[in-house]
Design an enzyme around this catalytic site. Structure first.
Site, mmCIF file in Angstrom:
data_model
loop_
_atom_site.group_PDB
_atom_site.id
_atom_site.type_symbol
_atom_site.label_atom_id
_atom_site.label_comp_id
_atom_site.label_asym_id
_atom_site.label_seq_id
_atom_site.Cartn_x
_atom_site.Cartn_y
_atom_site.Cartn_z
ATOM 1 N N GLU A 289 -30.569 -10.426 -29.215
ATOM 2 C CA GLU A 289 -29.577 -9.424 -29.637
ATOM 3 C C GLU A 289 -28.165 -9.995 -29.633
ATOM 4 O OE1 GLU A 289 -27.872 -6.560 -27.016
ATOM 5 O OE2 GLU A 289 -29.368 -6.935 -25.453
ATOM 6 N N LYS B 231 -30.671 -1.914 -15.235
ATOM 7 C CA LYS B 231 -29.606 -1.967 -14.238
ATOM 8 C C LYS B 231 -29.566 -0.693 -13.438
ATOM 9 C CE LYS B 231 -26.458 -5.205 -15.914
ATOM 10 N NZ LYS B 231 -25.962 -5.504 -17.236
#
Ligand code: PSU
Ligand code: MN
Length: 303
Positions: free
Chosen positions: A25, A159
């Site tokens: 990405e 996360k």
């Protein structure tokens, strides 16, 4: 109408030869890391994919063209630019239609990978259900993309800026396999253990590749989320990172940060608050994911 897809020379050659490819990405470059570590990391990750027997295909939209694989000049320009659009599923067609330039998130990279016939994608962290989503409704489009686009995404877990139990619940509802690589626990990006069991565990790239193909054989849409624990030497323990995350979240709430700005704001604050240590770990885990993704891409060629 067809989008203009431009393949880099090495991606073009790999497609012609039928050799393994790994998608990468570009939002991680433009919105996930500061200059110049962003461009260094992008180069190192590409090199790691090559060193492990696959060809890297970094995705981005430049002046309305969808690029599958970037040249060095394009990579540097993207990494240096300060106002590149963050492109998720909702933004991709509009950006291409209007001749815009933007960096692809996990969702948009999966869409580009599918168009290019690439089955595996390596990144750092995926989007998920944000803390407080019961009030903000902030759930990343990445999760819905995983439910519908057949790409196996290798990340280091989600996360702890996200609500991990809620993220797992949504993925389960959407029918997305969440696979921990080589351990029972879900990894949590900077730390190896989120304190939650992963729904699935696999210990070899071959099993992950076979499951990817089995989903297609069963007529199931969507991909797989592989969560690969950060190497022990690069880990930041939960005790150290948790208060930092709490502080960044309070600041985001106080400043009224919303929508697409939330994830980049938090990453930037956590970088500052850890005096750059979060970035060192982030780079290490992306490289680790590039290695695993290349191994899965190689395994897919043998099935
Ligand atoms: N999580 C990270 N680093 C990142 C991102 C997420 O640890 O760089 C980026 C990825 O591109 C991901 C996107 O697809 O943020 C998710 O944004 P949102 O939460 O706005 O959907
Ligand atoms: Mn969001």
């Amino acid at each position: 109408m067809t989008p203009n897809i431009i393949y880099s020379a090495e991606v073009d050659a790999a497609r012609a030869a039928g050799t393994p490819l790994v998608a990468l990405e570009s939002t991680i470059i433009t919105h996930g890391m500061p200059w110049p570590q962003n461009v260094d990391t992008a180069r190192t990750v590409e090199a790691e994919v090559r060193a492990n027997g696959a060809t890297p295909a970094t995705m981005a939209v430049i002046d309305g063209d969808l690029h599958v694989g970037l040249t060095e000049v394009q990579l540097v320009a993207l990494a240096k630019a300060s106002n590149v659009t963050k492109l998720s599923r909702a933004d991709l067609a509009a950006c291409i239609a209007t001749g815009g330039t933007g960096a692809t998130t996990v969702a948009a990279t999966m869409i580009a990978a599918r168009l290019a016939g690439i089955e595996v994608f390596a990144t750092g962290g995926v989007g998920g259900v944000h803390r407080g989503a019961e009030a903000s409704f902030d759930v990343s489009a990445d999760l819905y993309e995983l439910a519908q686009t057949p790409v196996t995404v290798v990340c280091a877990g989600a996360k702890a800026i996200l609500d991990l139990p809620k993220t797992l619940e949504v993925l389960e509802t959407l029918g997305v396999p969440v696979i921990a690589y080589g351990q029972d626990a879900l990894p949590a990006f900077w730390s190896r253990n989120a304190g939650l069991p992963a729904p699935l565990r696999m210990d070899s790239p071959a099993d992950i590749a076979t499951s990817h193909r089995m989903r297609a054989a069963l007529g199931l849409p969507g991909g797989q989320l592989v969560t690969n624990p950060i190497p022990e030497a690069d880990e930041i323990s939960r005790d150290v990172i948790s208060p930092v995350i709490e502080q960044a979240l309070v600041e985001a709430a106080t400043k009224g940060i919303a929508a697409k700005a939330v994830t980049p704001f938090l990453l930037d604050r956590i970088f500052d608050l850890t005096e750059g240590r979060s970035l060192v770990s982030n780079i290490a885990l992306v490289l680790n994911n590039a290695r695993l993704a290349a191994a899965i891409a190689r395994a897919l060629r043998t099935i």
